[in-house]
Design an enzyme around this catalytic site. Structure first.
Site, PDB file in Angstrom:
ATOM      1  N   SER A 121      31.256  41.530  43.959  1.00  0.00           N
ATOM      2  CA  SER A 121      30.685  40.314  44.528  1.00  0.00           C
ATOM      3  C   SER A 121      30.527  40.502  46.035  1.00  0.00           C
ATOM      4  CB  SER A 121      31.598  39.113  44.246  1.00  0.00           C
ATOM      5  OG  SER A 121      31.061  37.929  44.810  1.00  0.00           O
ATOM      6  N   LYS A 173      34.671  39.300  36.765  1.00  0.00           N
ATOM      7  CA  LYS A 173      33.451  38.982  37.510  1.00  0.00           C
ATOM      8  C   LYS A 173      32.592  37.982  36.748  1.00  0.00           C
ATOM      9  CE  LYS A 173      30.280  39.534  40.742  1.00  0.00           C
ATOM     10  NZ  LYS A 173      28.985  39.265  40.153  1.00  0.00           N
ATOM     11  N   HIS A 176      34.100  34.668  37.420  1.00  0.00           N
ATOM     12  CA  HIS A 176      33.788  34.383  38.828  1.00  0.00           C
ATOM     13  C   HIS A 176      32.400  33.769  38.951  1.00  0.00           C
ATOM     14  CE1 HIS A 176      31.636  35.706  42.492  1.00  0.00           C
ATOM     15  NE2 HIS A 176      32.783  35.595  43.134  1.00  0.00           N
ATOM     16  N   ASN A 177      31.428  34.372  38.275  1.00  0.00           N
ATOM     17  CA  ASN A 177      30.060  33.865  38.376  1.00  0.00           C
ATOM     18  C   ASN A 177      29.900  32.521  37.671  1.00  0.00           C
ATOM     19  OD1 ASN A 177      29.589  36.302  39.658  1.00  0.00           O
ATOM     20  ND2 ASN A 177      27.611  36.592  38.676  1.00  0.00           N
ATOM     21  N   GLU A 180      31.079  30.061  40.063  1.00  0.00           N
ATOM     22  CA  GLU A 180      30.038  29.952  41.090  1.00  0.00           C
ATOM     23  C   GLU A 180      28.943  28.973  40.659  1.00  0.00           C
ATOM     24  OE1 GLU A 180      26.739  33.125  41.997  1.00  0.00           O
ATOM     25  OE2 GLU A 180      28.609  33.756  42.957  1.00  0.00           O
TER      26      GLU A 180
END
Length: 302
Positions: A121, A173, A176-177, A180
């Site tokens: 990221s 990840k 994480h996205n 987001e």
């Protein structure tokens, strides 16, 4: 350390540049020649074929791929292994689906290679700010790559870490996205609500700046929001179309498989789908249903 970066898109090239400036020796591969010329200007050694990539590295070779998820990564890594030897290290730093990563990692290990997946990221700011790196793989292999991760991260001792076995980096990840997506949707809705209170004549640029300092919602995402509003306060010329990269979908699918409710992330993903529709059928059907049961007027398209 000496390694190859394969795939010189926006992130791949900036990662190459950060590694070069950190003193690492780089071999660069890209299918189109333009990025290779730029990589050479950064001090990297261009390699126009995978055979040359392998020839320019000494065992154990380190090859870091930054490619689109799916078939592109699958086919590329398969082709790359034809020129590598057992003990060489393949790093997938793209946004691969973690289940593909687990399967791919198992296969590569059976073939004698070492494999590491890195959820990366940082976007276009990674060159100057550093990258957040979520790393999956065997601990010994990850530790051997420490100088690379320490250079790419915001600082040698923070912003990166070994989070688990093969697939754990890309899984982390993915989540994480998904988070987001939810954060972006919340900011977008809040600023839209304030913009709709026209009698207060609110300056959204000013409010974003106020929130950036001392507020509970202060964040880098808010910093970027404030920057965007300063550049274009009315967002003139911006189409209300928001693509989804795929990781939000994977996060929501994972929530279904685990039975873990993710209402905010799921709704944020749905809103992206809605933005991608030129003429939403569902809203048209809602309008005609109101017309059918209540005789309400239907607004016609011009």
């Amino acid at each position: 350390m000496r390694l190859a970066i394969l795939g010189l898109g926006r992130m791949g090239f900036n990662m190459l540049a950060r590694l070069r400036r950190g003193g690492h020796a780089l071999v660069a591969f890209n299918r189109s020649p333009g990025p290779l010329e730029r990589a050479a200007a950064e001090g990297a050694e261009p390699a126009p074929t995978l055979r040359e990539v392998a020839a320019k590295l000494s065992p154990p070779r380190i090859c870091w791929t930054m490619l689109p998820a799916g078939d592109v990564t699958e086919q590329f890594i398969t082709a790359l292994t034809e020129f590598l030897e057992p003990g060489d290290i393949i790093i997938d730093g793209g946004n691969s689906y973690y289940k593909d990563t687990v399967r791919r990692g198992d296969r590569l290990v059976r073939q004698g290679f070492r494999f590491v997946d890195v959820g990366t990221s940082g976007g276009i700011w990674g060159l100057t700010e550093g990258y957040s790196l979520m790393i999956g793989g065997e601990a010994e292999t990850v530790e051997s790559l420490r100088p690379i991760f320490a250079t790419l991260a915001p600082a040698p001792d923070r912003g990166w870490g070994h989070v688990g076995p093969h697939g754990a980096g890309h899984f982390t990840k993915m989540v994480h996205n998904g988070i987001e997506y939810g954060m972006m949707q919340a900011f977008a809705e809040g600023f839209a609500l304030m913009g709709g209170k026209t009698e207060f004549h609110l300056d959204l640029r000013q409010i974003a700046e106020i929130w950036r300092h001392g507020s509970v919602v202060r964040s880098w995402l808010l910093d970027l929001t404030a920057r965007a509003l300063a550049e274009n306060p009315s967002l003139e010329g911006i189409a209300p179309y928001v693509p989804d990269s795929g990781e939000g979908r994977w996060t929501v699918l994972e929530s279904v498989e685990q039975g873990v409710p993710l209402p905010v992330i799921a709704l944020a993903l749905a809103m992206r789908f809605r933005s991608q529709e030129d003429s939403p059928f569902a809203e048209k059907l809602l309008a005609v249903m109101r017309e059918q049961f209540g005789g309400h007027a239907v607004k016609r398209e011009e």
